[in-house]
Scaffold this motif. Structure first.
Motif, PDB file in Angstrom:
ATOM      1  N   ALA A   1       0.823  -1.216   0.000  1.00  0.00           N
ATOM      2  CA  ALA A   1       0.000   0.000   0.000  1.00  0.00           C
ATOM      3  C   ALA A   1       0.849   1.254   0.000  1.00  0.00           C
ATOM      4  O   ALA A   1       1.871   1.337   0.693  1.00  0.00           O
ATOM      5  N   PHE A   2       0.431   2.229  -0.793  1.00  0.00           N
ATOM      6  CA  PHE A   2       1.039   3.554  -0.883  1.00  0.00           C
ATOM      7  C   PHE A   2       2.460   3.526  -1.444  1.00  0.00           C
ATOM      8  O   PHE A   2       3.204   4.487  -1.267  1.00  0.00           O
ATOM      9  N   ARG A   3       2.842   2.430  -2.113  1.00  0.00           N
ATOM     10  CA  ARG A   3       4.137   2.393  -2.777  1.00  0.00           C
ATOM     11  C   ARG A   3       3.916   2.703  -4.250  1.00  0.00           C
ATOM     12  O   ARG A   3       3.170   2.008  -4.935  1.00  0.00           O
ATOM     13  N   ARG A   4       4.542   3.749  -4.734  1.00  0.00           N
ATOM     14  CA  ARG A   4       4.400   4.136  -6.133  1.00  0.00           C
ATOM     15  C   ARG A   4       5.741   4.026  -6.825  1.00  0.00           C
ATOM     16  O   ARG A   4       6.776   4.381  -6.252  1.00  0.00           O
ATOM     17  N   ASN A   5       5.707   3.560  -8.050  1.00  0.00           N
ATOM     18  CA  ASN A   5       6.918   3.478  -8.845  1.00  0.00           C
ATOM     19  C   ASN A   5       7.300   4.889  -9.286  1.00  0.00           C
ATOM     20  O   ASN A   5       6.566   5.522 -10.050  1.00  0.00           O
ATOM     21  N   PRO A   6       8.430   5.426  -8.826  1.00  0.00           N
ATOM     22  CA  PRO A   6       8.781   6.810  -9.185  1.00  0.00           C
ATOM     23  C   PRO A   6       9.025   7.003 -10.669  1.00  0.00           C
ATOM     24  O   PRO A   6       8.926   8.113 -11.177  1.00  0.00           O
ATOM     25  N   ALA A   7       9.320   5.882 -11.388  1.00  0.00           N
ATOM     26  CA  ALA A   7       9.594   6.002 -12.819  1.00  0.00           C
ATOM     27  C   ALA A   7       8.366   5.708 -13.670  1.00  0.00           C
ATOM     28  O   ALA A   7       8.447   5.642 -14.891  1.00  0.00           O
ATOM     29  N   ALA A   8       7.214   5.546 -13.022  1.00  0.00           N
ATOM     30  CA  ALA A   8       6.019   5.134 -13.756  1.00  0.00           C
ATOM     31  C   ALA A   8       5.519   6.251 -14.666  1.00  0.00           C
ATOM     32  O   ALA A   8       5.570   7.438 -14.339  1.00  0.00           O
ATOM     33  N   HIS A   9       5.007   5.835 -15.831  1.00  0.00           N
ATOM     34  CA  HIS A   9       4.389   6.773 -16.787  1.00  0.00           C
ATOM     35  C   HIS A   9       2.929   6.945 -16.403  1.00  0.00           C
ATOM     36  O   HIS A   9       2.249   6.007 -16.047  1.00  0.00           O
ATOM     37  N   THR A  10       2.442   8.156 -16.422  1.00  0.00           N
ATOM     38  CA  THR A  10       1.041   8.409 -16.087  1.00  0.00           C
ATOM     39  C   THR A  10       0.348   9.109 -17.235  1.00  0.00           C
ATOM     40  O   THR A  10       0.924   9.901 -17.957  1.00  0.00           O
ATOM     41  N   GLN A  11      -0.934   8.779 -17.380  1.00  0.00           N
ATOM     42  CA  GLN A  11      -1.725   9.360 -18.466  1.00  0.00           C
ATOM     43  C   GLN A  11      -2.406  10.658 -18.051  1.00  0.00           C
ATOM     44  O   GLN A  11      -2.952  11.361 -18.885  1.00  0.00           O
ATOM     45  N   ASP A  12      -2.408  10.955 -16.735  1.00  0.00           N
ATOM     46  CA  ASP A  12      -3.005  12.204 -16.291  1.00  0.00           C
ATOM     47  C   ASP A  12      -2.193  12.738 -15.130  1.00  0.00           C
ATOM     48  O   ASP A  12      -1.218  12.175 -14.702  1.00  0.00           O
ATOM     49  N   ASP A  13      -2.625  13.875 -14.625  1.00  0.00           N
ATOM     50  CA  ASP A  13      -1.849  14.536 -13.587  1.00  0.00           C
ATOM     51  C   ASP A  13      -1.954  13.838 -12.241  1.00  0.00           C
ATOM     52  O   ASP A  13      -1.050  13.920 -11.425  1.00  0.00           O
ATOM     53  N   HIS A  14      -3.052  13.172 -11.992  1.00  0.00           N
ATOM     54  CA  HIS A  14      -3.228  12.518 -10.694  1.00  0.00           C
ATOM     55  C   HIS A  14      -2.619  11.120 -10.737  1.00  0.00           C
ATOM     56  O   HIS A  14      -2.904  10.334 -11.632  1.00  0.00           O
ATOM     57  N   LYS A  15      -1.782  10.808  -9.787  1.00  0.00           N
ATOM     58  CA  LYS A  15      -1.050   9.538  -9.794  1.00  0.00           C
ATOM     59  C   LYS A  15      -1.800   8.404  -9.112  1.00  0.00           C
ATOM     60  O   LYS A  15      -1.300   7.300  -9.038  1.00  0.00           O
ATOM     61  N   GLY A  16      -2.973   8.641  -8.622  1.00  0.00           N
ATOM     62  CA  GLY A  16      -3.700   7.587  -7.940  1.00  0.00           C
ATOM     63  C   GLY A  16      -3.341   7.532  -6.469  1.00  0.00           C
ATOM     64  O   GLY A  16      -2.422   8.190  -5.990  1.00  0.00           O
ATOM     65  N   SER A  17      -4.072   6.703  -5.737  1.00  0.00           N
ATOM     66  CA  SER A  17      -3.888   6.650  -4.292  1.00  0.00           C
ATOM     67  C   SER A  17      -2.744   5.756  -3.857  1.00  0.00           C
ATOM     68  O   SER A  17      -2.295   5.836  -2.713  1.00  0.00           O
ATOM     69  N   GLY A  18      -2.269   4.903  -4.752  1.00  0.00           N
ATOM     70  CA  GLY A  18      -1.238   3.954  -4.338  1.00  0.00           C
ATOM     71  C   GLY A  18      -1.810   2.759  -3.611  1.00  0.00           C
ATOM     72  O   GLY A  18      -1.072   1.984  -2.996  1.00  0.00           O
ATOM     73  N   LEU A  19      -3.126   2.587  -3.668  1.00  0.00           N
ATOM     74  CA  LEU A  19      -3.782   1.475  -2.975  1.00  0.00           C
ATOM     75  C   LEU A  19      -4.324   0.412  -3.925  1.00  0.00           C
ATOM     76  O   LEU A  19      -4.683  -0.677  -3.488  1.00  0.00           O
ATOM     77  N   GLY A  20      -4.392   0.722  -5.228  1.00  0.00           N
ATOM     78  CA  GLY A  20      -5.063  -0.181  -6.165  1.00  0.00           C
ATOM     79  C   GLY A  20      -4.491  -1.582  -6.154  1.00  0.00           C
ATOM     80  O   GLY A  20      -5.219  -2.569  -5.995  1.00  0.00           O
ATOM     81  N   LEU A  21      -3.179  -1.722  -6.319  1.00  0.00           N
ATOM     82  CA  LEU A  21      -2.573  -3.052  -6.360  1.00  0.00           C
ATOM     83  C   LEU A  21      -2.575  -3.719  -4.987  1.00  0.00           C
ATOM     84  O   LEU A  21      -2.604  -4.945  -4.895  1.00  0.00           O
ATOM     85  N   ALA A  22      -2.555  -2.923  -3.927  1.00  0.00           N
ATOM     86  CA  ALA A  22      -2.684  -3.506  -2.586  1.00  0.00           C
ATOM     87  C   ALA A  22      -4.057  -4.135  -2.410  1.00  0.00           C
ATOM     88  O   ALA A  22      -4.202  -5.185  -1.771  1.00  0.00           O
ATOM     89  N   VAL A  23      -5.080  -3.507  -2.990  1.00  0.00           N
ATOM     90  CA  VAL A  23      -6.427  -4.082  -2.959  1.00  0.00           C
ATOM     91  C   VAL A  23      -6.468  -5.391  -3.743  1.00  0.00           C
ATOM     92  O   VAL A  23      -7.071  -6.375  -3.310  1.00  0.00           O
TER      93      VAL A  23
END
Length: 353
Positions: free
Chosen positions: A300-322
């Motif tokens: 939870a709340f771990r984001r890949n700093p090198a990740a490409h994003t399609q919009d300005d909001h990077k998400g909550s960082g909880l999706g894959l933890a779910v």
């Protein structure tokens, strides 16, 4: 040297053992001579039965030497035993005062149980420290995730109340979007929290996994197309035991992760029966997961700093933890690996029974 507590008890016990052995040898010697005199009197010399002064000195001296040796051995033994015990006691006091970095000295590993006690305490302290750090991270991350939508909502509502903004449909749609984001965040937090405590309830029944996947993909088709991503389905699982609502939730989280972070291209979604397991996976064309981040992708709340994003909001960082929490609640697991095409493959599997 002043002996206290366990050291004193060990020394006393060793002295008692040494004295008892000496006394036992002396008494059994006299018992032997008594039996000798009783049953073999012709070979018994009664004049030599009374100990001489040197013999008395020898017996008393050996007894005292045995007691002294017992004290020395007892003190050394108590020191070896008390090193890990005192270290554990001191570390417990430090932990109670808030020093979660305190660790006990196991001392001599040959002591077995005493050394194991120190090792077990160190494992407990390490886990407690890690949990505290995770809790601090969670608190900071939750506050960060809530701050943006709450700030937007407050600003827009204050503007409406003061007449700065006109009550138009577009504005209300923006407010609803922020409320929906808050609702998703709260639900994701609830799922992850329940899963970690072992209380995530499932309503498992026979469901057609392929149809569930098709429905979710159809629902997300417009969002995927806006990200220039095309879904290819390869569904072969059929009817399997699962909680359809939770599986939909996991699939939505995977699709949202792909939409935000994957490059434009083909997204392959597969389902199949693999022996005694049910599997479904999602594979994109890039940019992939950095090796140093792969072990944390479902945290939870771990984001890949090198990740490409399609919009300005990077998400909550909880999706894959779910996703991982739902897989574990089904008795299965979630995993991620890089593909030969440079993308990422996320897979969920759980038992068919």
């Amino acid at each position: 040297m002043k002996l206290e507590g366990l050291s004193r008890e060990i020394a006393r016990s060793m002295m008692a053992i040494a004295f008892s052995v000496s006394l036992f040898m002396l008494l059994t010697s006299y018992a032997f001579f008594f039996l000798w005199k009783t049953y073999w009197p012709e070979n018994f010399d009664a004049e030599n039965m009374v100990p001489t002064a040197p013999e008395w000195l020898w017996m008393i001296g050996t007894t005292l030497a045995g007691l002294a040796l017992a004290v020395v051995v007892g003190i050394n033994l108590s020191k070896r035993i008390l090193v890990p015990l005192n270290s554990v006691a001191d570390s417990i006091r430090r932990v109670a005062q808030g020093d979660l970095a305190a660790r006990a000295d196991a001392g001599d590993p040959s002591l077995g149980e005493a050394a194991s006690l120190a090792d077990d305490f160190n494992l407990l302290a390490e886990k407690l420290q890690r949990m505290t750090q995770e809790q601090t991270l969670w608190n900071a991350a939750i506050a960060h995730e809530l701050r943006t939508p709450v700030t937007i909502l407050r600003g827009r509502l204050q503007g409406l109340a003061e007449g700065v903004f006109e009550p138009k449909e577009a504005l209300f749609q923006t407010l609803l979007t922020q409320v929906d984001g808050l609702a998703r965040l709260i639900e994701d937090l609830r799922v992850v929290g329940l899963a970690e405590s072992g209380h995530l309830d499932l309503h498992v029944r026979k469901a057609n996994l392929d149809e569930e996947i098709q429905d979710v993909v159809a629902f997300c088709d417009a969002a995927l197309r806006s990200a220039r991503q095309r879904v290819v389905l390869d569904l072969q699982a059929g009817v399997v035991p699962c909680d359809p609502m939770r599986i939909r939730q996991a699939l939505l989280a995977l699709i949202e992760n792909v939409r935000r972070h994957a490059v434009a291209g083909t997204v392959l979604i597969q389902s199949r029966l693999d022996g005694a397991n049910v599997c479904f996976s999602m594979e994109d064309e890039g940019p992939g997961i950095a090796p140093e981040f792969a072990s944390q992708v479902f945290t939870a709340f771990r984001r890949n700093p090198a990740a490409h994003t399609q919009d300005d909001h990077k998400g909550s960082g909880l999706g894959l933890a779910v996703v991982a929490a739902i897989a574990q609640a089904h008795g299965g697991q979630a995993n991620c690996r890089s593909t030969n095409r440079g993308g990422s493959r996320f897979e969920i599997s759980w038992p068919r029974v």
